[in-house]
Design an enzyme around this catalytic site. Sequence first.
Site, PDB file in Angstrom:
ATOM      1  N   ASP A  67       7.937   7.331  -2.895  1.00  0.00           N
ATOM      2  CA  ASP A  67       6.858   7.156  -1.926  1.00  0.00           C
ATOM      3  C   ASP A  67       7.187   6.116  -0.855  1.00  0.00           C
ATOM      4  O   ASP A  67       8.161   5.370  -0.973  1.00  0.00           O
ATOM      5  CB  ASP A  67       5.545   6.788  -2.651  1.00  0.00           C
ATOM      6  CG  ASP A  67       5.766   5.767  -3.767  1.00  0.00           C
ATOM      7  OD1 ASP A  67       6.821   5.103  -3.770  1.00  0.00           O
ATOM      8  OD2 ASP A  67       4.893   5.634  -4.636  1.00  0.00           O
ATOM      9  N   ASN A 137      -4.770   1.936 -12.178  1.00  0.00           N
ATOM     10  CA  ASN A 137      -5.667   3.097 -12.277  1.00  0.00           C
ATOM     11  C   ASN A 137      -4.947   4.326 -12.853  1.00  0.00           C
ATOM     12  O   ASN A 137      -5.477   5.429 -12.789  1.00  0.00           O
ATOM     13  CB  ASN A 137      -6.275   3.433 -10.904  1.00  0.00           C
ATOM     14  CG  ASN A 137      -5.209   3.800  -9.877  1.00  0.00           C
ATOM     15  OD1 ASN A 137      -4.030   3.916 -10.211  1.00  0.00           O
ATOM     16  ND2 ASN A 137      -5.624   3.992  -8.630  1.00  0.00           N
ATOM     17  N   HIS A 139      -2.096   5.613 -11.800  1.00  0.00           N
ATOM     18  CA  HIS A 139      -1.322   6.457 -10.862  1.00  0.00           C
ATOM     19  C   HIS A 139       0.174   6.388 -11.148  1.00  0.00           C
ATOM     20  O   HIS A 139       0.684   5.391 -11.658  1.00  0.00           O
ATOM     21  CB  HIS A 139      -1.635   6.121  -9.398  1.00  0.00           C
ATOM     22  CG  HIS A 139      -1.067   4.833  -8.888  1.00  0.00           C
ATOM     23  ND1 HIS A 139      -1.608   4.159  -7.811  1.00  0.00           N
ATOM     24  CD2 HIS A 139      -0.002   4.074  -9.261  1.00  0.00           C
ATOM     25  CE1 HIS A 139      -0.895   3.072  -7.563  1.00  0.00           C
ATOM     26  NE2 HIS A 139       0.071   2.993  -8.430  1.00  0.00           N
ATOM     27  N   GLU A 144      -3.076   9.151  -6.749  1.00  0.00           N
ATOM     28  CA  GLU A 144      -4.265   8.415  -7.148  1.00  0.00           C
ATOM     29  C   GLU A 144      -5.187   9.309  -7.990  1.00  0.00           C
ATOM     30  O   GLU A 144      -5.013  10.524  -8.012  1.00  0.00           O
ATOM     31  CB  GLU A 144      -5.004   7.934  -5.887  1.00  0.00           C
ATOM     32  CG  GLU A 144      -4.167   7.055  -4.967  1.00  0.00           C
ATOM     33  CD  GLU A 144      -3.924   5.647  -5.506  1.00  0.00           C
ATOM     34  OE1 GLU A 144      -3.811   5.462  -6.729  1.00  0.00           O
ATOM     35  OE2 GLU A 144      -3.840   4.730  -4.666  1.00  0.00           O
TER      36      GLU A 144
HETATM   37  C1  F6R Z   1       5.838   2.654  -6.271  1.00  0.00           C
HETATM   38  C2  F6R Z   1       5.049   3.544  -7.124  1.00  0.00           C
HETATM   39  C3  F6R Z   1       3.851   3.041  -7.840  1.00  0.00           C
HETATM   40  C4  F6R Z   1       4.157   1.818  -8.720  1.00  0.00           C
HETATM   41  C5  F6R Z   1       2.902   1.341  -9.449  1.00  0.00           C
HETATM   42  C6  F6R Z   1       3.165   0.098 -10.279  1.00  0.00           C
HETATM   43  O1  F6R Z   1       6.977   3.313  -5.747  1.00  0.00           O
HETATM   44  O2  F6R Z   1       5.382   4.686  -7.223  1.00  0.00           O
HETATM   45  O3  F6R Z   1       3.324   4.069  -8.635  1.00  0.00           O
HETATM   46  O4  F6R Z   1       5.139   2.169  -9.647  1.00  0.00           O
HETATM   47  O5  F6R Z   1       1.896   1.075  -8.523  1.00  0.00           O
HETATM   48  O6  F6R Z   1       3.476  -0.949  -9.415  1.00  0.00           O
HETATM   49  P1  F6R Z   1       3.863  -2.381  -9.987  1.00  0.00           P
HETATM   50  O7  F6R Z   1       5.133  -2.200 -10.745  1.00  0.00           O
HETATM   51  O8  F6R Z   1       4.034  -3.229  -8.770  1.00  0.00           O
HETATM   52  O9  F6R Z   1       2.754  -2.818 -10.874  1.00  0.00           O
END
Ligand code: F6R
Length: 264
Positions: A67, A137, A139, A144
């Site tokens: 992403d 959440n 994701h 989301e």
């Molecule tokens: C980022 C992504 C997100 C993160 C998730 C956890 O490329 O795909 O799904 O993996 O938001 O983020 P952290 O590791 O910062 O808690």
Amino acid sequence: MLVILKRDREGLNREAARIIASAVRRKPSLTLGLATGATTLGVYAELVRMHREDGLDFSRVITFNLDEYFGIPPDHPQSFHHFMHENFFRHVNVKPANIHIPDGTVRENYEEYCASYEASIRAAGGVELQILGIGRNGHIGFNEPASSLGSRTRLKALSQETLDDNRRFFAPGEEMPRCAITVGIGTILEARRIVLLAAGPSKAKAVARAIEGPVTASVTASALQLHPDVTCIVNEDAAAELAQKDYCRRVLNLTAQFTPNRLW
Ligand code: F6R
């Protein structure tokens, strides 16, 4: 799902890096799906160490990131392009031509652009090992809650929870992107093998719902239950709400005994 419980973040980082390194050594031209975020930082640091000290070679590896924020340039300090460059790519020998990260600066023909990202994954033969983090959440990528479980790469509005979690990284007064380009759940589920990483108490609820809850678009990581080869590496804090921890440990011991190749 195979759940590997680790006491701390260091253990998680080492285990995730070990799995990635072993996949790269077995197939030097591996197609690797990558995530950004705090959870992945230590994993990249360990891979960089392995590259420097053990000669781990990424020269034929092809990467696809999940992403990118929409509307910010690649050199923005909070862009995922910048994150990947600073924390991984500039320290290892992945060829620039083999690096793919969604372009957050596309201005029109979004659907065409997203379809071309999907096409480039397909042209590379599909992702062989996909690394994922998980949001509070639930994701994965920026899929989301309420994302379609069959979704493909697309422009996605960020949820309030994600905006709240990530706003702190942007300068005071700076407007945070409200959308991202993310690969879809359907895209993620096509990876041959998936490794989900979760660390810290803020992830405990999401982890329990993803691994032990029903498959639901409300927790998009729960869709991983539909995939035949998922390994979750979870530290103690993030595993706090798992009801089946003892069973997970037993499964891991028996896996090591009977099907050790699942742990390579
Ligand atoms: C980022 C992504 C997100 C993160 C998730 C956890 O490329 O795909 O799904 O993996 O938001 O983020 P952290 O590791 O910062 O808690």
